[in-house]
Design a protein around this motif. Sequence first.
Motif, PDB file in Angstrom:
ATOM      1  N   MET A  61      33.406  24.540  47.867  1.00  0.00           N
ATOM      2  CA  MET A  61      34.818  24.683  47.502  1.00  0.00           C
ATOM      3  C   MET A  61      34.974  25.881  46.581  1.00  0.00           C
ATOM      4  SD  MET A  61      37.209  21.789  45.781  1.00  0.00           S
ATOM      5  CE  MET A  61      38.730  22.214  45.007  1.00  0.00           C
ATOM      6  N   SER A  62      35.851  26.773  46.911  1.00  0.00           N
ATOM      7  CA  SER A  62      35.999  27.992  46.125  1.00  0.00           C
ATOM      8  C   SER A  62      36.699  27.695  44.811  1.00  0.00           C
ATOM      9  CB  SER A  62      36.805  29.046  46.906  1.00  0.00           C
ATOM     10  OG  SER A  62      38.099  28.569  47.159  1.00  0.00           O
ATOM     11  N   ARG A  63      36.278  28.417  43.768  1.00  0.00           N
ATOM     12  CA  ARG A  63      36.881  28.223  42.458  1.00  0.00           C
ATOM     13  C   ARG A  63      38.258  28.886  42.408  1.00  0.00           C
ATOM     14  NH1 ARG A  63      36.067  32.756  38.921  1.00  0.00           N
ATOM     15  NH2 ARG A  63      34.880  34.418  39.943  1.00  0.00           N
ATOM     16  N   ILE A  64      39.107  28.343  41.545  1.00  0.00           N
ATOM     17  CA  ILE A  64      40.424  28.936  41.347  1.00  0.00           C
ATOM     18  C   ILE A  64      40.261  30.103  40.376  1.00  0.00           C
ATOM     19  CG2 ILE A  64      42.745  28.545  40.459  1.00  0.00           C
ATOM     20  CD1 ILE A  64      42.460  25.636  41.268  1.00  0.00           C
ATOM     21  N   ARG A  65      40.676  31.264  40.813  1.00  0.00           N
ATOM     22  CA  ARG A  65      40.488  32.448  39.976  1.00  0.00           C
ATOM     23  C   ARG A  65      41.732  32.693  39.134  1.00  0.00           C
ATOM     24  NH1 ARG A  65      38.106  37.417  43.204  1.00  0.00           N
ATOM     25  NH2 ARG A  65      40.217  37.459  44.079  1.00  0.00           N
ATOM     26  N   PRO A  66      41.543  33.177  37.903  1.00  0.00           N
ATOM     27  CA  PRO A  66      42.709  33.490  37.075  1.00  0.00           C
ATOM     28  C   PRO A  66      43.511  34.635  37.677  1.00  0.00           C
ATOM     29  CG  PRO A  66      40.682  34.250  36.024  1.00  0.00           C
ATOM     30  CD  PRO A  66      40.274  33.434  37.216  1.00  0.00           C
ATOM     31  N   ARG A  67      44.780  34.686  37.309  1.00  0.00           N
ATOM     32  CA  ARG A  67      45.690  35.690  37.858  1.00  0.00           C
ATOM     33  C   ARG A  67      45.957  36.759  36.806  1.00  0.00           C
ATOM     34  NH1 ARG A  67      48.255  33.409  42.364  1.00  0.00           N
ATOM     35  NH2 ARG A  67      50.254  34.461  42.093  1.00  0.00           N
ATOM     36  N   LEU A  68      45.951  37.995  37.247  1.00  0.00           N
ATOM     37  CA  LEU A  68      46.047  39.135  36.320  1.00  0.00           C
ATOM     38  C   LEU A  68      46.883  40.235  36.951  1.00  0.00           C
ATOM     39  CD1 LEU A  68      43.240  40.757  34.223  1.00  0.00           C
ATOM     40  CD2 LEU A  68      44.365  42.151  35.943  1.00  0.00           C
ATOM     41  N   ILE A  69      47.700  40.898  36.129  1.00  0.00           N
ATOM     42  CA  ILE A  69      48.391  42.108  36.579  1.00  0.00           C
ATOM     43  C   ILE A  69      48.069  43.251  35.626  1.00  0.00           C
ATOM     44  CG2 ILE A  69      50.262  40.843  37.718  1.00  0.00           C
ATOM     45  CD1 ILE A  69      52.066  41.549  35.348  1.00  0.00           C
ATOM     46  N   VAL A  70      48.122  44.484  36.144  1.00  0.00           N
ATOM     47  CA  VAL A  70      47.869  45.677  35.342  1.00  0.00           C
ATOM     48  C   VAL A  70      49.067  46.610  35.445  1.00  0.00           C
ATOM     49  CG1 VAL A  70      45.370  45.534  35.620  1.00  0.00           C
ATOM     50  CG2 VAL A  70      46.711  46.873  37.251  1.00  0.00           C
ATOM     51  N   SER A  71      49.292  47.388  34.393  1.00  0.00           N
ATOM     52  CA  SER A  71      50.483  48.240  34.352  1.00  0.00           C
ATOM     53  C   SER A  71      50.272  49.589  35.015  1.00  0.00           C
ATOM     54  CB  SER A  71      50.927  48.458  32.900  1.00  0.00           C
ATOM     55  OG  SER A  71      49.964  49.233  32.195  1.00  0.00           O
ATOM     56  N   GLN A  72      49.024  49.938  35.312  1.00  0.00           N
ATOM     57  CA  GLN A  72      48.758  51.168  36.029  1.00  0.00           C
ATOM     58  C   GLN A  72      47.377  51.105  36.649  1.00  0.00           C
ATOM     59  OE1 GLN A  72      48.659  53.889  32.310  1.00  0.00           O
ATOM     60  NE2 GLN A  72      47.167  54.845  33.659  1.00  0.00           N
ATOM     61  N   HIS A  73      47.097  52.040  37.540  1.00  0.00           N
ATOM     62  CA  HIS A  73      45.784  52.125  38.178  1.00  0.00           C
ATOM     63  C   HIS A  73      44.707  52.362  37.130  1.00  0.00           C
ATOM     64  CE1 HIS A  73      42.737  53.162  41.125  1.00  0.00           C
ATOM     65  NE2 HIS A  73      42.534  54.293  40.489  1.00  0.00           N
ATOM     66  N   LEU A  74      43.599  51.635  37.216  1.00  0.00           N
ATOM     67  CA  LEU A  74      42.497  51.756  36.274  1.00  0.00           C
ATOM     68  C   LEU A  74      41.332  52.500  36.916  1.00  0.00           C
ATOM     69  CD1 LEU A  74      42.564  48.141  34.765  1.00  0.00           C
ATOM     70  CD2 LEU A  74      43.867  50.156  34.053  1.00  0.00           C
ATOM     71  N   LEU A  75      40.224  52.616  36.189  1.00  0.00           N
ATOM     72  CA  LEU A  75      39.054  53.282  36.731  1.00  0.00           C
ATOM     73  C   LEU A  75      38.390  52.407  37.794  1.00  0.00           C
ATOM     74  CD1 LEU A  75      39.526  54.835  33.972  1.00  0.00           C
ATOM     75  CD2 LEU A  75      37.096  55.392  34.093  1.00  0.00           C
ATOM     76  N   ALA A  76      37.595  53.041  38.648  1.00  0.00           N
ATOM     77  CA  ALA A  76      37.026  52.347  39.806  1.00  0.00           C
ATOM     78  C   ALA A  76      36.196  51.137  39.401  1.00  0.00           C
ATOM     79  CB  ALA A  76      36.179  53.324  40.619  1.00  0.00           C
ATOM     80  N   ALA A  77      35.400  51.269  38.346  1.00  0.00           N
ATOM     81  CA  ALA A  77      34.553  50.149  37.925  1.00  0.00           C
ATOM     82  C   ALA A  77      35.401  48.961  37.489  1.00  0.00           C
ATOM     83  CB  ALA A  77      33.633  50.592  36.790  1.00  0.00           C
ATOM     84  N   ALA A  78      36.504  49.225  36.807  1.00  0.00           N
ATOM     85  CA  ALA A  78      37.393  48.142  36.382  1.00  0.00           C
ATOM     86  C   ALA A  78      38.105  47.525  37.584  1.00  0.00           C
ATOM     87  CB  ALA A  78      38.401  48.669  35.373  1.00  0.00           C
ATOM     88  N   ASP A  79      38.556  48.371  38.517  1.00  0.00           N
ATOM     89  CA  ASP A  79      39.204  47.850  39.721  1.00  0.00           C
ATOM     90  C   ASP A  79      38.262  46.925  40.485  1.00  0.00           C
ATOM     91  OD1 ASP A  79      41.574  49.174  39.258  1.00  0.00           O
ATOM     92  OD2 ASP A  79      41.096  50.873  40.572  1.00  0.00           O
ATOM     93  N   ALA A  80      36.987  47.314  40.580  1.00  0.00           N
ATOM     94  CA  ALA A  80      36.013  46.496  41.305  1.00  0.00           C
ATOM     95  C   ALA A  80      35.806  45.157  40.601  1.00  0.00           C
ATOM     96  CB  ALA A  80      34.686  47.255  41.420  1.00  0.00           C
ATOM     97  N   ARG A  81      35.744  45.177  39.289  1.00  0.00           N
ATOM     98  CA  ARG A  81      35.558  43.931  38.525  1.00  0.00           C
ATOM     99  C   ARG A  81      36.762  43.018  38.683  1.00  0.00           C
ATOM    100  NH1 ARG A  81      34.216  43.636  32.028  1.00  0.00           N
ATOM    101  NH2 ARG A  81      34.731  41.421  31.724  1.00  0.00           N
ATOM    102  N   ILE A  82      37.958  43.592  38.631  1.00  0.00           N
ATOM    103  CA  ILE A  82      39.169  42.785  38.795  1.00  0.00           C
ATOM    104  C   ILE A  82      39.206  42.163  40.191  1.00  0.00           C
ATOM    105  CG2 ILE A  82      41.679  42.930  38.994  1.00  0.00           C
ATOM    106  CD1 ILE A  82      41.581  45.030  36.726  1.00  0.00           C
TER     107      ILE A  82
END
Length: 324
Positions: free
Chosen positions: A1-22
Amino acid sequence: MSRIRPRLIVSQHLLAAADARIAQDYDTPPAPDHKLTEDELVAQAQAFRPDAVVVTSSTPVSAATVAALPDSVRVIATISVGTDHLDIPAILARGITLTNTPDVLTDCNADMAMLLILAASRRAKEYLALVDSGWGRSLGLDEMLGTRVTGKTLGIIGMGRIGRALARRARGFEMKVLYSNRRRLAPDQEEGATYFADPREMLPHCDVLSLHMPGSKDGKPVMTAELFGLLPRGAIFVNAARGSLVDEDALIAALKDGQLAGAGLDVCRNEPNPDPRLLALPNLFLTPHVGSATVETRTDMCMLALDNVDAVLAGRPALTPVAG
């Protein structure tokens, strides 16, 4: 059973490493292709009902925005040290945790301040203009002479992390370091720097002055015509902190009449559209608010913001909370 992931929004495009983590750890809408306005941020938050909101200094979070956020929001993480763009009392009053990203950008901002000192002292803008025009002639022995940095006296207003990091770099140039701060530092943090409780008493001794303090909440400048006038004639002025700290009319006058030999700025009052009079000055070296603009530092800032979000949503204390 897949875990429920938290929900997040960002105000602008971030760096690639951060985008991948999100993408790996959160449910999130597609990253915006522009910096969100407050209204756009509110609209997205109301539609998506996130647990966390990640912003940068480009998107203000006013009291009205805070009031319009859904009850789902538990943490706002700003990818910045400065909090001028945030209504801190309003955020905290709603029980939302607020975090910022100190420390990780200290070295890059101190490097930028040192760059500005060198560029302003050695007339970098004028040299670059000459080369860009084709150069084409030899300079006279007494032509376009700058000011030597080595051995000069540096005054720092605001001896926090970045101010202390600049002082360490200045000592590599055999500079004498003076500072003014709200409180005197412990001897191990002073590292031989001389303290002045009143900056007005320090300024007459400064060959170079650098600002490293938060912007004032009322927007009133710290550097006025009076304070520029207390510097020795021909001093160098640097600001890599906040544009609101400087009366730009007074700065322009000081650069035009020779009270200041030069200035180096990474910030100005009206960003990103500086006063055209600033741009026209040959003895003002201006960069576009890029003190933290390295791959390493901007990545670290994004990751610290996400570390804060992770901690708060997991019920742990934030790593770098902003207090009221």
